[in-house]
Scaffold this motif. Sequence first.
Motif, mmCIF file in Angstrom:
data_model
loop_
_atom_site.group_PDB
_atom_site.id
_atom_site.type_symbol
_atom_site.label_atom_id
_atom_site.label_comp_id
_atom_site.label_asym_id
_atom_site.label_seq_id
_atom_site.Cartn_x
_atom_site.Cartn_y
_atom_site.Cartn_z
ATOM 1 N N LEU A 1 0.832 -1.196 0.000
ATOM 2 C CA LEU A 1 0.000 0.000 0.000
ATOM 3 C C LEU A 1 0.868 1.249 0.000
ATOM 4 C CD1 LEU A 1 -2.777 1.407 0.303
ATOM 5 C CD2 LEU A 1 -2.587 1.024 2.771
ATOM 6 N N GLN A 2 0.811 2.021 -1.085
ATOM 7 C CA GLN A 2 1.550 3.272 -1.206
ATOM 8 C C GLN A 2 0.584 4.445 -1.096
ATOM 9 O OE1 GLN A 2 3.226 2.091 -5.090
ATOM 10 N NE2 GLN A 2 5.228 2.550 -4.231
ATOM 11 N N GLN A 3 1.022 5.483 -0.367
ATOM 12 C CA GLN A 3 0.172 6.649 -0.134
ATOM 13 C C GLN A 3 1.011 7.924 -0.109
ATOM 14 O OE1 GLN A 3 -0.774 4.815 3.527
ATOM 15 N NE2 GLN A 3 -2.957 4.670 3.105
ATOM 16 N N SER A 4 0.390 9.023 -0.503
ATOM 17 C CA SER A 4 0.961 10.354 -0.299
ATOM 18 C C SER A 4 -0.058 11.223 0.412
ATOM 19 C CB SER A 4 1.348 10.998 -1.634
ATOM 20 O OG SER A 4 2.501 10.400 -2.181
ATOM 21 N N ILE A 5 0.466 12.159 1.194
ATOM 22 C CA ILE A 5 -0.362 13.037 2.021
ATOM 23 C C ILE A 5 0.221 14.456 1.917
ATOM 24 C CG2 ILE A 5 0.957 12.782 4.178
ATOM 25 C CD1 ILE A 5 -2.839 12.434 4.088
ATOM 26 N N PRO A 6 -0.557 15.500 1.970
ATOM 27 C CA PRO A 6 0.011 16.852 1.931
ATOM 28 C C PRO A 6 1.034 17.078 3.043
ATOM 29 C CG PRO A 6 -2.359 16.941 1.605
ATOM 30 C CD PRO A 6 -2.038 15.524 1.991
ATOM 31 N N GLY A 7 2.101 17.790 2.723
ATOM 32 C CA GLY A 7 3.192 17.991 3.659
ATOM 33 C C GLY A 7 2.793 18.495 5.040
ATOM 34 N N PRO A 8 1.892 19.474 5.166
ATOM 35 C CA PRO A 8 1.514 19.960 6.490
ATOM 36 C C PRO A 8 0.843 18.908 7.375
ATOM 37 C CG PRO A 8 0.930 21.558 4.801
ATOM 38 C CD PRO A 8 1.343 20.309 4.084
ATOM 39 N N MET A 9 0.341 17.822 6.772
ATOM 40 C CA MET A 9 -0.336 16.786 7.542
ATOM 41 C C MET A 9 0.583 15.612 7.857
ATOM 42 S SD MET A 9 -4.092 16.711 5.755
ATOM 43 C CE MET A 9 -4.799 15.931 7.209
ATOM 44 N N ASP A 10 1.846 15.722 7.484
ATOM 45 C CA ASP A 10 2.768 14.604 7.581
ATOM 46 C C ASP A 10 2.898 14.068 9.008
ATOM 47 O OD1 ASP A 10 4.770 13.270 5.637
ATOM 48 O OD2 ASP A 10 6.007 13.640 7.397
ATOM 49 N N MET A 11 3.094 14.950 9.979
ATOM 50 C CA MET A 11 3.281 14.513 11.361
ATOM 51 C C MET A 11 2.029 13.810 11.891
ATOM 52 S SD MET A 11 4.432 16.691 14.748
ATOM 53 C CE MET A 11 6.002 17.108 13.975
ATOM 54 N N LYS A 12 0.875 14.405 11.664
ATOM 55 C CA LYS A 12 -0.373 13.805 12.126
ATOM 56 C C LYS A 12 -0.625 12.471 11.444
ATOM 57 C CE LYS A 12 -4.206 14.064 14.550
ATOM 58 N NZ LYS A 12 -4.186 14.026 16.027
ATOM 59 N N PHE A 13 -0.321 12.390 10.156
ATOM 60 C CA PHE A 13 -0.461 11.159 9.395
ATOM 61 C C PHE A 13 0.321 10.027 10.056
ATOM 62 C CE2 PHE A 13 1.588 8.551 6.025
ATOM 63 C CZ PHE A 13 0.471 7.976 5.426
ATOM 64 N N ASN A 14 1.574 10.272 10.390
ATOM 65 C CA ASN A 14 2.405 9.230 10.985
ATOM 66 C C ASN A 14 1.951 8.872 12.402
ATOM 67 O OD1 ASN A 14 4.577 8.468 9.039
ATOM 68 N ND2 ASN A 14 4.846 10.682 9.015
ATOM 69 N N GLU A 15 1.548 9.865 13.168
ATOM 70 C CA GLU A 15 1.061 9.592 14.520
ATOM 71 C C GLU A 15 -0.163 8.690 14.491
ATOM 72 O OE1 GLU A 15 0.320 13.381 16.246
ATOM 73 O OE2 GLU A 15 2.442 13.806 16.663
ATOM 74 N N LEU A 16 -1.118 9.013 13.627
ATOM 75 C CA LEU A 16 -2.339 8.210 13.555
ATOM 76 C C LEU A 16 -2.080 6.846 12.942
ATOM 77 C CD1 LEU A 16 -5.124 10.765 12.532
ATOM 78 C CD2 LEU A 16 -4.788 9.660 14.742
ATOM 79 N N TYR A 17 -1.223 6.802 11.938
ATOM 80 C CA TYR A 17 -0.938 5.510 11.302
ATOM 81 C C TYR A 17 -0.346 4.538 12.317
ATOM 82 C CZ TYR A 17 -0.616 3.259 6.682
ATOM 83 O OH TYR A 17 -0.825 2.489 5.568
ATOM 84 N N ASN A 18 0.691 4.991 13.024
ATOM 85 C CA ASN A 18 1.410 4.112 13.944
ATOM 86 C C ASN A 18 0.637 3.823 15.224
ATOM 87 O OD1 ASN A 18 3.432 4.349 12.052
ATOM 88 N ND2 ASN A 18 4.751 5.654 13.312
ATOM 89 N N GLY A 19 -0.022 4.847 15.755
ATOM 90 C CA GLY A 19 -0.631 4.706 17.073
ATOM 91 C C GLY A 19 -2.096 4.341 17.087
ATOM 92 N N ASP A 20 -2.778 4.528 15.963
ATOM 93 C CA ASP A 20 -4.225 4.302 15.931
ATOM 94 C C ASP A 20 -4.612 3.274 14.861
ATOM 95 O OD1 ASP A 20 -7.071 5.348 16.668
ATOM 96 O OD2 ASP A 20 -7.009 5.585 14.489
ATOM 97 N N HIS A 21 -4.201 3.517 13.623
ATOM 98 C CA HIS A 21 -4.693 2.697 12.523
ATOM 99 C C HIS A 21 -4.084 1.297 12.508
ATOM 100 C CE1 HIS A 21 -6.571 1.862 8.727
ATOM 101 N NE2 HIS A 21 -5.411 1.708 8.110
ATOM 102 N N ILE A 22 -2.772 1.197 12.585
ATOM 103 C CA ILE A 22 -2.144 -0.122 12.508
ATOM 104 C C ILE A 22 -2.548 -1.030 13.671
ATOM 105 C CG2 ILE A 22 0.080 -1.325 12.647
ATOM 106 C CD1 ILE A 22 1.194 0.744 10.733
ATOM 107 N N PRO A 23 -2.580 -0.550 14.928
ATOM 108 C CA PRO A 23 -3.055 -1.437 15.994
ATOM 109 C C PRO A 23 -4.453 -1.994 15.729
ATOM 110 C CG PRO A 23 -1.955 0.458 16.943
ATOM 111 C CD PRO A 23 -2.075 0.737 15.475
ATOM 112 N N LEU A 24 -5.320 -1.190 15.134
ATOM 113 C CA LEU A 24 -6.660 -1.682 14.796
ATOM 114 C C LEU A 24 -6.594 -2.699 13.656
ATOM 115 C CD1 LEU A 24 -8.635 1.672 15.008
ATOM 116 C CD2 LEU A 24 -8.940 -0.310 16.508
#
Length: 226
Positions: free
Chosen positions: A126-149
């Motif tokens: 799965l490849q994804q791109s996200i706008p630069g200003p959202m980069d930090m939030k993207f990684n926080e949610l991916y690692n801490g919220d989405h992947i555990p689910l």
Amino acid sequence: MSQHIFFILLDIPAEHEADFNKVYDTDHLPYMLQTPGVHDCIRYKLVWSDNPDMIQYLALYHIDDPELPRSAAWKKQSTFGRWPTDIRQHVTQRRNGVYRQIFHADAAASAGSPKDSLDSDFIYFLQQSIPGPMDMKFNELYNGDHIPLMLQTPGAKCCTRYKLQYSDSGDVPDYLAIYAIADAETPHSAAWKKQTNLGAWPTQMRPHFTARRNGVYRRISVITRK
């Protein structure tokens, strides 16, 4: 385990497919794995994708140095054998790049497994791109919220995430997630789809993707450095 992977996606016409696979495994890769800093190459074939233009063959190399695929040693090895004379001219699509590992998580039942997701007969790529200003939030949610689910889904064994270092082919999304999965249909399951709609991910991140490519690939060969 190396923290960098070089990926290459290739399409080949059906009439050249048998020779493509034979030459890749028995001729091309033995030369490429003589390059200092290359550990192995794992090859996959696409089973299904939600993207009609997803490329059919995937090769993933574990490498020590992200600049290795641009090195003189790498380029020299790629000139040997039958690949440059008999196969390369028949390739119809090609996309490549180097990613750096940034995160890994195992499902509870798979704790203690190797710290990447490539050692699996089936992977969800799965490849994804996200706008630069959202980069930090993207990684926080991916690692801490989405992947555990997502790793609560039956058949999801682990997930490794990567950040793009560069691509010489262009048109490559910034982030890559590779899930090791039990079978090709795991991401089509009702349980998987249920998990994708939990947490903050579907409302806070999913609407903001600027690129998304996905597919399930089946492992077809593993060639290691001798």
